[in-house]
Design an enzyme around this catalytic site. Structure first.
Site, PDB file in Angstrom:
ATOM      1  N   ASP A  51     -11.198   3.645  -5.328  1.00  0.00           N
ATOM      2  CA  ASP A  51     -11.405   4.841  -4.437  1.00  0.00           C
ATOM      3  C   ASP A  51     -12.055   5.809  -5.077  1.00  0.00           C
ATOM      4  O   ASP A  51     -11.565   6.929  -5.027  1.00  0.00           O
ATOM      5  CB  ASP A  51      -9.730   5.272  -3.916  1.00  0.00           C
ATOM      6  N   GLU A 216     -10.112   3.858   7.201  1.00  0.00           N
ATOM      7  CA  GLU A 216      -9.812   4.779   6.322  1.00  0.00           C
ATOM      8  C   GLU A 216     -11.093   5.351   5.583  1.00  0.00           C
ATOM      9  O   GLU A 216     -11.949   5.144   5.924  1.00  0.00           O
ATOM     10  CB  GLU A 216      -8.792   4.160   5.416  1.00  0.00           C
TER      11      GLU A 216
HETATM   12  C1  6LW Z   1      -6.664   4.114  -0.366  1.00  0.00           C
HETATM   13  C2  6LW Z   1      -7.038   3.512   0.959  1.00  0.00           C
HETATM   14  C3  6LW Z   1      -6.718   2.175   0.588  1.00  0.00           C
HETATM   15  O1  6LW Z   1      -5.965   5.463  -0.478  1.00  0.00           O
HETATM   16  O2  6LW Z   1      -5.724   1.905  -0.129  1.00  0.00           O
HETATM   17  O3  6LW Z   1      -6.904  -0.254   1.152  1.00  0.00           O
HETATM   18  C4  6LW Z   1      -5.414   3.146  -0.758  1.00  0.00           C
HETATM   19  N1  6LW Z   1      -7.371   1.292   1.259  1.00  0.00           N
HETATM   20  O4  6LW Z   1      -8.432   3.878   1.076  1.00  0.00           O
HETATM   21  C5  6LW Z   1      -5.084   3.002  -2.159  1.00  0.00           C
HETATM   22  O5  6LW Z   1      -6.244   2.323  -2.638  1.00  0.00           O
END
Ligand code: 6LW
Length: 524
Positions: A51, A216
């Site tokens: 990330d 996300e």
């Molecule tokens: C991160 C989000 C995600 O905040 O997992 O799978 C979380 N996507 O973007 C932790 O890596």
């Protein structure tokens, strides 16, 4: 007929020179002797650094990543060329910033955003161990710290917060709204008072992506006349993608890129998979680059990645007003990851972190060198960890008295060598089941040895080999005594799950014991 060497997907090995849509993948050695590799296959931050978020101030780049239950949290790195990075410390290095909460494995610090605005550095993230507090916002005049006390944004419950400012100075917070009762709510936005953490609007939805699962990681950028919104979609596994949309206003309405996803390796033979969760940065000469997460699966299908999600670098071109990823644009030095540590330095190296604890409360330095690991707050043996950063490596820990040296994904999936008063015991913990392996008599001082070697089981179709084998040994005067050889797949995300990656760990003992030194060396 020779069986083709199978990659994780059961296809013939990818020929880097023929990977579709990629510049030639190459490695070379510079005149100064520096081994370089193509950015499409060589992470700029090897090991579990997922990330990534990046910003620039003048000629200086700063990068941070999620770090989950390990404290200090949010490691921060500095570079002036995007390919050579040095960790300057951690953004969240006080418990008042990163509250302990309920520090279950893979909770803690999730995706975040690091930005510079009007000479101030801003960092916003989610502490999932303290989820109800909302987003955590800190700022600093120097990205190397110290960072401020936190402002909590209680009106924004969810993950993956993003910050951007318009020309009026209004700050926009965008995030993936979710909670433990309703689940996923969507990508929301509101203007933010950065001084108080109060939202200045009733949160409203912005673009919800191109229709895939797990929308996300929103990041907004004001580029020329457009506001560009980048999202992660498809989930952080093999279907991960980056999608883009643009608008004349930070709140939309957003027009999706007609060629979404703008970046993915899904269903490809690319050796780096799960690519997504990207963040853009403009270079001093007006060009653009992106950092993103990826994994390097090894072994037979489904492929096992053991280092967690790592940070990679790509160039960005703008074609018809949309970002195009050029992942092979850069040559990245194969990081010098070897280290030795006798814990005599006045300050602990920032590579060392503690799951659900604090290094300063776990370490007691010994006057004659080395250190003793004190019990954790919950009474469990003290533990000090560092990320494994290579696919093949060898490591030793010299233990005086009692203690353990282990390779862990979390407290349910780990392999280790434990030195007790009179015996050295190798063991494996898989899914909470513990198996004792070989043992041998203990000396007053024991050098425990853990090593990642090629898996000795064949791959498809002759077998279903794992990503590696892990050897557990003891180095004695008469030579190295192997106490166990284990399939490395059990210490992979595909088996253990979670968001972190392999950590080398030192663990204290119920009675006295000191860790005198640790040595780590990558292997080709
Ligand atoms: C991160 C989000 C995600 O905040 O997992 O799978 C979380 N996507 O973007 C932790 O890596």
């Amino acid at each position: 007929m020779d069986q083709p060497k199978r990659s994780s997907a059961g296809k013939s090995s990818p020929n880097p020179e023929r990977l579709p849509g990629m510049t030639a993948i190459s490695t070379h050695v510079t005149a100064e002797g520096q081994q370089m590799a193509n950015s499409a296959i060589q992470p700029i931050l090897p090991g579990f650094y997922p990330d990534p978020t990046i910003c620039r101030a003048g000629q200086d780049y700063y990068l941070s990543t999620s770090s989950f239950e390990y404290f200090p949290g949010a490691p921060i790195f500095h570079s002036t060329d995007l390919v050579n990075w040095t960790q300057t410390g951690h953004i969240l290095d006080r418990r008042s910033q990163f509250r302990l909460g309920n520090p279950l494995p893979s909770t803690g610090i999730y995706g975040s955003t690091l930005r510079e605005h009007d000479g101030i550095f801003w960092f916003v993230t989610t502490n999932v161990s303290d989820f109800g507090a909302g987003q955590v916002l800190v700022h600093a005049t120097d990205a190397a710290g110290p960072w401020s006390e936190p402002v909590f944004i209680g009106g924004a419950i969810g993950i993956d917060p993003d910050l951007c400012w318009d020309d009026n100075g209004d700050c926009y917070l965008s995030w993936k709204a979710m909670n433990f009762t309703e689940g996923e709510i969507g990508i929301l936005q509101a203007r933010l008072d950065t001084g108080t953490g109060m939202l200045r609007d009733v949160p409203y939805p912005i673009w919800q992506g191109s229709g895939m699962d797990a929308v996300e990681a929103p990041h907004l950028y004001h580029i020329d006349d457009f506001w560009y919104l980048l999202l992660a979609e498809g989930g952080t596994e093999r279907g991960h993608c980056v999608t883009a949309a643009r608008s004349m206003h930070p709140s939309g309405p957003f027009e999706p890129c007609p060629s979404n996803p703008v970046f993915t390796h899904r269903s490809s033979i690319h050796p780096v998979q799960n690519v997504g969760h990207a963040d853009l940065v403009q270079t001093p000469d007006g060009g653009w680059a992106a950092v993103y997460l990826g994994v390097r699966p090894k072994g037979s299908t489904p492929g096992f990645h053991v280092l967690g999600r790592e940070t990679f670098l790509a160039g960005i071109d703008w074609v018809d007003g949309w970002p195009v990823f050029d992942e092979g644009r850069f040559h990245v030095p194969t990081a010098d990851t070897a280290f030795s540590d006798d814990f005599s330095a006045p300050h602990l190296n920032p590579r060392w972190v503690v799951p659900a604890g604090e290094p300063e409360n776990v370490i007691q330095r010994n006057p004659n060198g080395g250190m003793t690991l004190l019990p954790m707050p919950d009474g469990s043996p003290g533990m000090l960890c560092t990320r494994v950063t290579d696919l093949r490596w060898t490591a030793t820990a010299t233990i005086e008295g009692q203690g353990s040296f282990l390779l862990r994904m979390d407290d349910r999936y780990s392999y280790g060598v434990t030195v007790r008063s009179d015996v050295v015991q190798a063991w494996a913990r898989i899914g909470g089941l513990t198996f004792d392996l070989g043992s041998c008599p203990a000396d007053a001082t024991t050098t425990a040895h853990i090593e990642s070697v090629p898996a000795n089981s064949p791959t498809v179709p002759l077998g279903h080999g794992g990503p590696d084998d892990v050897l557990l040994s003891v180095v004695q005067e008469t030579g190295t005594v192997q106490l166990g050889r284990l399939d490395g797949r059990h210490l992979s995300t595909e088996v253990a799950s979670g968001f972190t990656g392999r950590m080398l760990a030192l663990e204290g003992a119920e009675t006295s014991g000191s860790i005198l030194s640790v040595n780590y060396t990558p292997q080709i």
